[in-house]
Design a protein around this motif. Sequence first.
Motif, PDB file in Angstrom:
ATOM      1  N   GLY A 120       0.815  -1.212   0.000  1.00  0.00           N
ATOM      2  CA  GLY A 120       0.000   0.000   0.000  1.00  0.00           C
ATOM      3  C   GLY A 120       0.846   1.258   0.000  1.00  0.00           C
ATOM      4  O   GLY A 120       0.552   2.224  -0.714  1.00  0.00           O
ATOM      5  N   ASN A 172       2.145   1.902  -3.494  1.00  0.00           N
ATOM      6  CA  ASN A 172       1.162   2.553  -4.367  1.00  0.00           C
ATOM      7  C   ASN A 172       0.953   4.017  -4.000  1.00  0.00           C
ATOM      8  O   ASN A 172       0.835   4.870  -4.876  1.00  0.00           O
ATOM      9  CB  ASN A 172      -0.182   1.817  -4.325  1.00  0.00           C
ATOM     10  N   LEU A 173       0.898   4.306  -2.709  1.00  0.00           N
ATOM     11  CA  LEU A 173       0.681   5.694  -2.291  1.00  0.00           C
ATOM     12  C   LEU A 173       1.866   6.584  -2.643  1.00  0.00           C
ATOM     13  O   LEU A 173       1.685   7.672  -3.202  1.00  0.00           O
ATOM     14  CB  LEU A 173       0.382   5.749  -0.790  1.00  0.00           C
ATOM     15  N   ILE A 183       1.558   9.256  -5.575  1.00  0.00           N
ATOM     16  CA  ILE A 183       1.638  10.684  -5.227  1.00  0.00           C
ATOM     17  C   ILE A 183       2.838  11.344  -5.903  1.00  0.00           C
ATOM     18  O   ILE A 183       2.709  12.411  -6.518  1.00  0.00           O
ATOM     19  CB  ILE A 183       1.677  10.878  -3.690  1.00  0.00           C
ATOM     20  N   LEU A 218      -4.318   5.163  -6.157  1.00  0.00           N
ATOM     21  CA  LEU A 218      -4.119   5.632  -4.784  1.00  0.00           C
ATOM     22  C   LEU A 218      -5.081   4.937  -3.821  1.00  0.00           C
ATOM     23  O   LEU A 218      -4.693   4.530  -2.722  1.00  0.00           O
ATOM     24  CB  LEU A 218      -4.301   7.150  -4.701  1.00  0.00           C
ATOM     25  N   GLY A 237      -3.923   1.621  -2.789  1.00  0.00           N
ATOM     26  CA  GLY A 237      -2.887   1.723  -1.761  1.00  0.00           C
ATOM     27  C   GLY A 237      -3.487   1.903  -0.382  1.00  0.00           C
ATOM     28  O   GLY A 237      -3.065   1.262   0.587  1.00  0.00           O
ATOM     29  N   VAL A 238      -4.489   2.753  -0.272  1.00  0.00           N
ATOM     30  CA  VAL A 238      -5.168   2.968   1.012  1.00  0.00           C
ATOM     31  C   VAL A 238      -5.824   1.673   1.487  1.00  0.00           C
ATOM     32  O   VAL A 238      -5.712   1.300   2.660  1.00  0.00           O
ATOM     33  CB  VAL A 238      -6.211   4.111   0.904  1.00  0.00           C
TER      34      VAL A 238
END
Length: 150
Positions: free
Chosen positions: A93, A96-97, A101, A127, A130-131
């Motif tokens: 995660g 991905n974040l 970003i 995103l 990822g969360v």
Amino acid sequence: MTKEDKNLFTAGFILGLGMVGAIDGIVFHQLLQWHHLILSSNIKLEIITDGVFTALFSALMVWGAIKIFRDARNDELGYSWKIFLSGIFIGGGVFNLVEGIIDHHILQVHRVRPMAENPLLYDLAFLASGVVMVFIGLWLKRLDQKAERT
């Protein structure tokens, strides 16, 4: 959390970074061919930057495997599958974040699917994934902590 569980979580985290990087590179860069690490009119540059990306996530997976081996050899490795998977999910995660970003929004070196009708939708879904992974990891970690208390 014990030192052994922290080592297991850290190894999972490192592996999660590398594994989700591998999934990103294989699925989005190679199979779907939606983008390269850097979008450019120079295909050679795109392939080279994808190669550097592949080398980096491969190095993360090797590092995670070596960490597991060394900690196990020193009898400093936990055995909870929940802790291990929580590290993998949180690491994935975070990948991905951070990648989303930095690369998609701050540096704008590429989009998830730049030729889509609405590329921002794909970037936001990336995103969101990822969360979701971080929350799954935190949930697994919490489940393990609850099991320890009972």
